[in-house]
Motif scaffolding. Structure first.
Motif, mmCIF file in Angstrom:
data_model
loop_
_atom_site.group_PDB
_atom_site.id
_atom_site.type_symbol
_atom_site.label_atom_id
_atom_site.label_comp_id
_atom_site.label_asym_id
_atom_site.label_seq_id
_atom_site.Cartn_x
_atom_site.Cartn_y
_atom_site.Cartn_z
ATOM 1 N N ARG A 174 43.596 -48.885 -124.020
ATOM 2 C CA ARG A 174 44.827 -48.091 -123.955
ATOM 3 C C ARG A 174 45.569 -48.337 -122.637
ATOM 4 N NH1 ARG A 174 44.074 -41.756 -124.295
ATOM 5 N NH2 ARG A 174 43.136 -42.249 -122.302
ATOM 6 N N LYS B 15 46.912 -52.123 -122.164
ATOM 7 C CA LYS B 15 48.182 -52.354 -122.859
ATOM 8 C C LYS B 15 49.360 -52.255 -121.883
ATOM 9 C CE LYS B 15 49.948 -49.361 -125.897
ATOM 10 N NZ LYS B 15 50.145 -48.532 -127.095
ATOM 11 N N GLY C 118 48.821 -56.992 -129.681
ATOM 12 C CA GLY C 118 49.334 -56.019 -130.642
ATOM 13 C C GLY C 118 50.769 -56.259 -131.052
ATOM 14 N N GLN D 78 51.258 -51.976 -130.755
ATOM 15 C CA GLN D 78 50.048 -51.314 -131.237
ATOM 16 C C GLN D 78 48.962 -52.349 -131.532
ATOM 17 O OE1 GLN D 78 49.285 -48.218 -131.167
ATOM 18 N NE2 GLN D 78 51.298 -47.516 -130.533
ATOM 19 N N THR E 262 45.764 -53.945 -132.931
ATOM 20 C CA THR E 262 44.894 -53.618 -134.074
ATOM 21 C C THR E 262 43.782 -54.656 -134.153
ATOM 22 O OG1 THR E 262 46.228 -54.991 -135.555
ATOM 23 C CG2 THR E 262 46.801 -52.643 -135.431
#
Lengths: 308, 272
Positions: free
Chosen positions: A72, A75, A104, B21, B23
């Protein structure tokens, strides 16, 4: 909370070798320079910040979170390592696209962003189809910076990014970093090229032997070092006479005489008290002074002072 | 000395990266893209071609037409039980070490994926690559069998490819663990092979269940031709299948835990 990075009593050792020795500091948003000679602990600190190493003791947080094994947080961090190693057999676009997918980003967006970023780091398009084994050191630096920017990080950590760049490349890199900082990206940049850091970073953190020697605003650090010896260059009609007078007054650490130029270069013991007496000393010496120049204390000089 | 920074504080709450995001699937796609591109390069192409063709060529030139025994010795003993485990060891053992030695591991460990996820994803990509390579190599071997008029090749092929697939999964996981444990994973793997596969695997008690090759033999014995040549027992085939899969998951799990807690330094790697 304004601090991007917080370290509290942070230590890291490798066996019996100390990489970082009980350091505490805050790094706020903006551009911050990390300065230190080889073995100072810069790369160790950067690797802890980017979650590649764990502290031996103490704590380091980035955006309030511990970096190790923290997707997290990762990122939000972009990392450009010091070494010039890149996958040699890959083309830059393919590499960036792969890293983008891992980060991502969707496939189409990863391709689009890779192209945009390569343009932004000014890697000429005609080199995009080459494998990175054919790249110069400077071109690899640009691709490395590109991969760090790919996912639009809030914190960019750059370990010696100017290495291998020619003067023009350094200027371009500095411009890119300034633009990123202006857009709100916090940047931590380590370098041996102190002139670039001086013009680039308002805040600096000076490390040596795993300890922080100074941190904060460059101007504050300079002010804090006011008691250090200072060099002055004085052009006058009788430089020998002035040198003798100042020496007798006990204010000099040393001097160099250039009789041909009529210049006296002096190293002053205590600039604070020296400047209080300076005018009186000149009047007493009875010489005619045509020019006085104070050699500006650059970051490099400060760095050399605190690390020796 | 320590001074306070004076820059006016700015907000760090706005997050441009929030739209990104990460994944599992995206990470896997990215790693797969990097894996095949790294393997399929001009520099590696000669080695790749040699690896794929050497065994079929050797088999072709050393097996006489219609003679099943020497052909299956090549396929089973040399290819399946020796070469393929070594190939797994080379590819999966180096999946982290190669990046570490090239000093490119940092580009992956600083991406937004957990270290366990990174290891498992890398394993899956390497295993997928190995499956493709083994599929081509295996197809060439079967082709040699057909050319050399080995009648049982056609009935053996499905079992052969299935066993090969399972073998890569299990030995790949073991190799990835060995690669994490030590830089000299090839040596470690060969020592393991001698002790467990060759030694313990041939002890005629239940302890030989520790050997992966013993389970492979059990699975391969389901083919009549193989059963006839080697007199291996197909008994416990299902158990062998399950044990192979459990072993793969176990090795991979230990490897993921190991990678999660252990740091890997390029400098350490180069000093050893």
């Amino acid at each position: 909370m304004n601090s991007v990075i917080q370290a509290r009593e942070l230590s890291r050792w490798y066996g019996i070798v100390m990489g970082l020795n009980n350091v505490s500091f805050d790094i706020d948003v903006g551009l911050t320079g990390l300065v230190g000679p080889n073995g100072a602990g810069k790369s160790t600190l950067i690797q802890i910040i980017t979650g590649q190493l764990q502290p031996s003791s103490g704590e380091l947080t980035v955006f309030g979170e511990i970096p190790w094994n923290n997707p997290r947080l990762l990122k939000r961090i972009g990392y450009c390592p010091e070494r010039e190693a890149v996958p040699r057999d890959l083309q830059p676009l393919a590499w960036l696209r792969g890293l983008g997918l891992i980060s991502g980003i969707s496939p189409a967006e990863a391709t689009r962003r890779s192209e945009l970023i390569l343009e932004r780091v000014q890697l000429p398009r005609e080199h995009w189809s080459k494998t990175m084994s054919q790249y110069s050191k400077g071109m690899r630096q640009r691709v490395k910076l590109a991969q760090a920017l790919l996912h639009e990080p809030k914190l960019l950590v750059l370990d010696e990014p100017m290495n291998g760049l020619d003067p023009m490349g350094r200027q371009e890199m500095a411009q890119i970093l300034k633009e990123l900082a202006a857009a709100g990206t916090s940047i931590l940049i380590s370098s041996h090229i102190l002139a670039e850091l001086e013009s680039l970073c308002k805040n600096i953190l000076i490390l040596n032997w795993g300890r922080i020697l100074a941190s904060g605003d460059q101007k504050d650090i300079r002010a804090d070092l006011k008691n250090w010896s200072e060099q002055l260059s004085v052009r006058c009609d009788q430089p020998e006479k002035l040198a003798r007078h100042l020496f007798d007054a006990g204010v000099l650490l040393g001097f160099d005489l250039d009789a041909m130029e009529g210049t006296l270069n002096i190293r002053v013991k205590d600039p604070g008290s020296f400047y209080e007496r300076w005018v009186d000393l000149l009047i007493e010496s009875n010489v005619t002074v045509s020019e006085i120049r104070s050699q500006n204390r650059s970051l490099k000089q400060i760095f050399e002072k605190v690390t020796t | 000395m320590s001074l306070t920074m004076t820059e006016a504080p700015r907000s760090v709450s706005s997050d441009a990266a929030a739209s990104i995001q990460p994944t599992w699937l995206g990470g896997l796609r990215g790693l797969w893209s990097l894996t095949w591109r790294s393997q399929l390069t001009f520099r590696r192409l000669p080695l790749l071609m040699a690896t794929l063709s050497i065994i079929p060529l050797l088999a072709y030139f050393t097996v006489d037409s219609g003679r099943a025994d020497p052909y299956f010795h090549w396929v089973i003993e040399f290819y399946l039980l020796l070469l393929l485990p070594l190939y797994c060891l080379s590819v999966c053992g180096g999946m982290i070490r190669d990046d570490l030695q090239a000093d490119t591991l940092g580009f992956l460990t600083t991406r937004p994926m957990s270290r366990a996820q990174l290891l498992v994803s890398k394993y899956l990509c390497q295993v997928a690559w190995l499956q493709i390579m083994a599929l081509v190599s295996g197809a060439l071997l079967c082709g040699v069998g057909i050319v050399r008029s080995i009648s049982s090749v056609v009935s053996f092929a499905p079992l052969f490819f299935g066993t090969q697939c399972l073998e890569i999964v299990a030995y790949g996981a073991l190799s990835s663990l060995l690669g994490l444990i030590h830089q000299r994973y090839m040596v470690l793997g060969i020592i393991y092979g001698f002790i467990v596969e060759v030694g313990i695997g041939r002890i005629p008690t239940n302890i030989n269940n520790l050997s992966l090759s013993r389970h492979l033999r059990s699975i391969l014995a389901n083919n009549e031709a193989i059963h006839g040549i080697y007199e291996w027992s197909p008994e416990g085939t299902f158990s062998s299948l399950v044990i192979m899969l459990i072993a793969a998951v176990l090795f991979l799990g230990i490897g993921a835990a190991f990678f999660t807690f252990k740091e890997f330094h390029h400098s350490d790697e180069m000093q050893k």
